[in-house]
Motif scaffolding. Structure first.
Motif, short mmCIF file in Angstrom:
data_model
loop_
_atom_site.label_atom_id
_atom_site.label_comp_id
_atom_site.label_asym_id
_atom_site.label_seq_id
_atom_site.Cartn_x
_atom_site.Cartn_y
_atom_site.Cartn_z
N GLY A 1 58.89 70.32 58.49
CA GLY A 1 57.56 69.90 58.89
C GLY A 1 57.54 69.48 60.35
O GLY A 1 58.58 69.22 60.96
N LEU A 2 56.34 69.42 60.92
CA LEU A 2 56.18 68.86 62.27
C LEU A 2 55.84 67.39 62.12
O LEU A 2 54.83 67.02 61.50
N TYR A 3 56.68 66.53 62.67
CA TYR A 3 56.47 65.09 62.69
C TYR A 3 56.43 64.68 64.15
O TYR A 3 57.46 64.63 64.83
N LEU A 4 55.24 64.39 64.65
CA LEU A 4 55.00 64.24 66.08
C LEU A 4 54.17 63.00 66.35
O LEU A 4 53.16 62.77 65.67
N SER A 5 54.58 62.19 67.33
CA SER A 5 53.81 61.01 67.73
C SER A 5 53.59 61.02 69.24
O SER A 5 54.48 61.41 70.00
#
Length: 329
Positions: free
Chosen positions: A58-62
């Motif tokens: 998954g894309l986990y982006l902050s």
């Protein structure tokens, strides 16, 4: 005048949460433009602090932002972020699949269940959703140039909010999720499949935006550990042929001009685009607060210039709702 901002993307292997990484950077005084992604999260969370397992794929982006805007405008940043992710995803998919990607007020992306072949629905029904992402050791740092204005000073409305001590974090997520009625099994008869979730927090003088996108499905072992009440859809099921890094780059590229426009003019100029891809318009919903108490009921008419969900009540009146969960009725 606007000045270019280079998104400084730090890609990490495994972290508790990329949001935690960005909030520590806010406390340290790091300037706007930091983006942190992780391959895996062990304690990722979304709105209302809901947590999920976040396995690789998954894309986990902050994002670390320091917007100088009125406090009343700040919650609409979650809607702007949803539009940015939708633009990014749509640009990576075949045209027909791109049109099926919708924004769900206030901060999700969904795909109608009917838009997917039955065999894909059956396969997805056994999986959980990933968390929206947060972020180990830095492996790479990439810069994505974009033009974002620098506004001198802080508008009065946001001054107090952004002066909170570093230990304080205000959850500005518009609390909202489309839920099916308790007597309608969420997995057996889903209306939508979830593609993306977004969170928004004010912290230590800035804002942390969290984005999680279901890119590749987890393997069987990881899938068993993934939680969440929504049934997911994954990008390859919609015709996507790239990888997580492609999605991260596309999201940052799409976010920059929308963020610039929002800083300059607020959400109003973007309301039309949001409405064109809104999943709830025309649906009958009951809005409930965190305690599950009803606060409004009606047919969704629109999302207004202030980012509120506008319901048409049974008597014909229009009722704007700023927060809550929308249950189909």
């Amino acid at each position: 005048m606007s000045e270019p901002l280079a998104f400084r993307l730090r890609v990490l292997d495994e972290v508790t949460s990329t949001n935690d990484e960005v909030k520590r950077a806010l406390e340290a005084g790091e300037p706007e433009g930091l983006a942190v992604s992780a391959r895996r999260q062990t304690g990722g969370y979304g709105r209302q602090g809901r947590t999920w397992a976040s396995p690789e794929g998954g894309l986990y982006l902050s994002l670390l932002l320091r917007p100088s805007v009125d406090a009343a405008l700040l919650p609409t940043l979650s809607l702007v972020t949803a539009l940015a992710v939708r633009r990014a995803v749509a640009g990576l998919l075949p045209a027909e699949a791109a049109e099926s990607v919708l924004v769900k007020w206030p901060n999700d992306l969904v795909v109608p269940a009917a838009a997917r072949p039955p065999e894909l629905l059956d396969a997805a029904a056994g999986r959980g959703t990933r968390s929206r992402g947060d972020a180990g050791d830095s492996r790479t740092e990439v810069r994505f140039a974009s033009a974002i204005p620098t506004i001198s000073g802080t508008t009065d409305g946001l001054a107090d909010l952004l002066r909170q001590p570093a230990s304080s974090s205000s959850h500005l997520r518009r609390e909202g999720a489309l839920c099916e009625r308790p007597d309608q099994p969420a997995v057996a008869q889903p209306v939508f499949r979830k593609l993306c979730g977004i969170s928004l927090e004010a912290h230590a003088g800035g804002v942390c935006v969290g984005i999680g996108v279901n890119v590749e499905p987890p393997d069987a072992v990881d899938a068993a550990a993934v939680g969440g009440k929504n049934v997911p859809v994954y990008l390859p099921e919609l015709g996507f042929e790239g990888n997580v890094d492609d999605v991260a780059a596309a999201v940052l590229h799409a976010f920059a001009p929308l963020y610039r426009a929002w800083l300059a003019e607020g959400f109003a100029p973007l309301a039309g685009e949001y409405a064109a891809h809104a999943s709830l318009t025309g649906r009958s919903v009951r809005m409930v607060n965190r305690a599950g108490e009803p606060v409004a009921e009606g047919t969704v008419a629109s999302v207004d210039a202030f980012g509120r969900l506008v319901l048409r009540a049974s008597d014909g009146s229009r009722v704007p709702v700023a927060s809550g969960e929308a249950h189909l009725v």
